[in-house]
Every structure is written in structure tokens, then in C-alpha cells.
Design a protein around this motif. Structure first.
Motif: not given
Ligand SMILES: Nc1ncnc2c1ncn2[C@@H]1O[C@H](COP(=O)(O)OP(=O)(O)O)[C@@H](O)[C@H]1O
Ligand SMILES: [Mg+2]
Length: 251
Positions: A178-194
Motif C-alpha cells: 500500500v505505501p509503495a502504491t501511494e508513492r507510485l501514484l504521487e510520482t505519477m501526479d508529479e509527472l503529470r504536473r511536468h
């Protein structure tokens, strides 16, 4: 997410068979710059095949692919990489017995004279890992000693180091905590912002509802529906997955 402007990726009327198995029929897909598209459907619906056709890992039987409005014919993933498309496979495709830095720059290690420039490689790998907010103590660690979530970060770091405009993730959360999934989704969000457009294949609808802008459903190799995340719910999507009727293709 508006539909204005040119899609970064457009696939039209894609057909693909493997011998007698018809994997895709008349499939269309559209991805806007900076958008996150969830791609869902039962096993064997054709999700991975469609993405491998997009990267050139598989060749389509017919149909068109446009990247930023231009028709493309990829012979393999090297061609799609040149046009800014990266895919992270379910098994990450890493070399377990090499360390993180070596994996991030697999196949294109910086050199100094005759030798691999370890220092530069580690510094640059560290930069990418920092951009992803991943703990950089790991650049000298062997990949096989890392958890699934960390290995995935390495695969993402490798993909990101090519500065893609489109990132495809095939079942990225399937084996994550679950924490690794959350980290991944945060990374995806960050990439979207870029501005990185992303396609995520997942069986976990909750992940797609958390991160996605739009969701597209395949069933037995055909489009059966597409919705904006904000105007649908998991129940409606599940119904499409199970009972969806083929759409007629749009061009
Ligand atoms: N390399 C291949 N050789 C033969 N059949 C394949 C190959 N790849 C996929 N298929 C078949 O194509 C269909 C779609 O598979 P796939 O794209 O992997 O579905 P999904 O990713 O949605 O589970 C399945 O019937 C699968 O068995
Ligand atoms: Mg698959």
C-alpha cells in the motif's frame, strides 16, 4: 482535462491477430498531453497488446498511429523512444545483479576514456532518483536486493531519464504494498504536473480513480466505453468491463 488541441497519441482502427487469435479489433485510443488515462478490462482483453503496438514491440496488422499529429511506423521500442514514448513492463526488465545506477543507464553508460564513468553515472542516477523523490542511498545497491516498490522506482527512473512525453505503466501496482502504491501514484501526479501523459493499465480500479483523468475499457479486443473519471464511478466501469457492448470505432 479538455479535449482541445492535438492528442499526443492517437491510435485508430487497430487490428491485431496472433495466428487464429484475434487480439484487437478496430480499437481506437486517444491521449492528450499531460493526461492520465486508465486502461482497463478483463484478462486477455488486449490491453498489453495495444500498448506493445504503441511502443513498436508488436506490429499492428492494420490501423494508424499518430504521435503529436504525425503518422508513425515504429519497428521497435527504440523508434518509439525517439518520439518520447516509454513503457514500464510488469517485470520491470531490469538486471537484478547490477546496481541501481547501472540499471538507470543500462546500455548507455557514460564513459571516460575506455572506462565506465561510475562517478558521473552515480551522480546522474542520483539526480533522477531525487526528481522522483526516491531515497538516493540506493544507487549502489544491487537491484535484486530491493523491494518490489524500489525496483519499480528504478524502472521509472530509467524511463524518466529519457525525458518521455508519454509513459506507459502495465499493471504497476499489482505487486506493490500500500505505501509503495501511494508513492507510485504521487510520482505519477508529479509527472503529470511536468506535462508527461501517462497510460496506466490496472486491475485495481481504486488506483485509477485516485490518479486518472479518463478511463477506457477494452473487452475481447474491442472498445466498449470511455469515461471521464470525474463523471463516472467504479460500479459503472465494472459494468462496462463485464457487460460492455462493442462501440463502433471513431476516426
Ligand atoms: N505474443 C503473443 N502470442 C500469442 N498470443 C498473444 C501474444 N500476446 C498476447 N496474445 C493473446 O492476445 C490476447 C490479448 O492478450 P493481452 O494483450 O496480453 O491481454 P491483457 O493485457 O488485456 O490481459 C490474449 O488472447 C493473448 O493470449
Ligand atoms: Mg496484460
Amino acid at each position: 482535462m479538455t479535449e482541445a488541441g492535438t492528442p499526443i497519441v492517437e491510435m485508430r482502427r487497430i487490428d491485431k491477430s496472433f495466428g487464429a487469435i484475434r487480439a484487437l479489433t478496430d480499437v481506437h485510443l486517444r491521449l492528450m498531453p499531460g493526461e492520465i488515462l486508465g486502461l482497463v478490462g478483463d484478462n486477455s482483453a488486449g490491453k498489453s497488446t495495444l500498448m506493445k503496438i504503441l511502443t513498436g514491440a508488436y506490429q499492428r496488422d492494420s490501423g494508424d498511429i499518430l504521435v503529436a499529429g504525425e503518422e508513425v511506423h515504429f519497428r521497435g521500442p527504440h523508434d518509439s523512444r525517439d518520439r518520447g514514448i516509454e513503457m514500464i513492463y510488469q517485470d520491470f526488465a531490469l538486471c537484478g545483479n547490477m546496481d541501481v545506477a547501472a540499471n538507470v543507464f543500462l546500455g548507455r553508460w557514460p564513459t571516460k576514456g575506455w572506462f565506465v564513468d561510475r562517478r558521473r553515472m552515480e551522480a546522474e542516477a542520483g539526480d533522477v532518483m531525487r526528481r522522483l523523490k526516491v531515497d538516493i542511498n540506493h544507487v549502489r545497491q544491487r537491484v535484486e536486493s530491493l523491494s518490489g516498490g524500489r525496483q519499480q522506482s528504478v524502472a521509472i527512473a530509467r524511463a524518466i531519464s529519457f525525458d518521455p512525453k508519454v509513459l506507459i505503466l502495465d499493471e504497476p501496482t499489482a505487486n506493490l504494498s500500500v505505501p509503495a502504491t501511494e508513492r507510485l501514484l504521487e510520482t505519477m501526479d508529479e509527472l503529470r504536473r511536468h506535462g508527461v501523459a501517462q497510460i496506466i493499465i490496472s486491475h485495481r480500479l481504486t488506483d485509477i480513480f485516485e490518479i486518472g483523468d479518463r478511463i477506457m475499457v477494452l473487452k475481447r479486443g474491442r472498445n466498449v466505453g470511455e469515461r471521464l473519471i470525474k463523471s463516472t464511478n467504479e460500479k459503472e466501469v465494472l459494468e462496462l468491463i463485464v457487460q460492455g457492448e462493442p462501440e463502433t470505432a471513431q476516426s
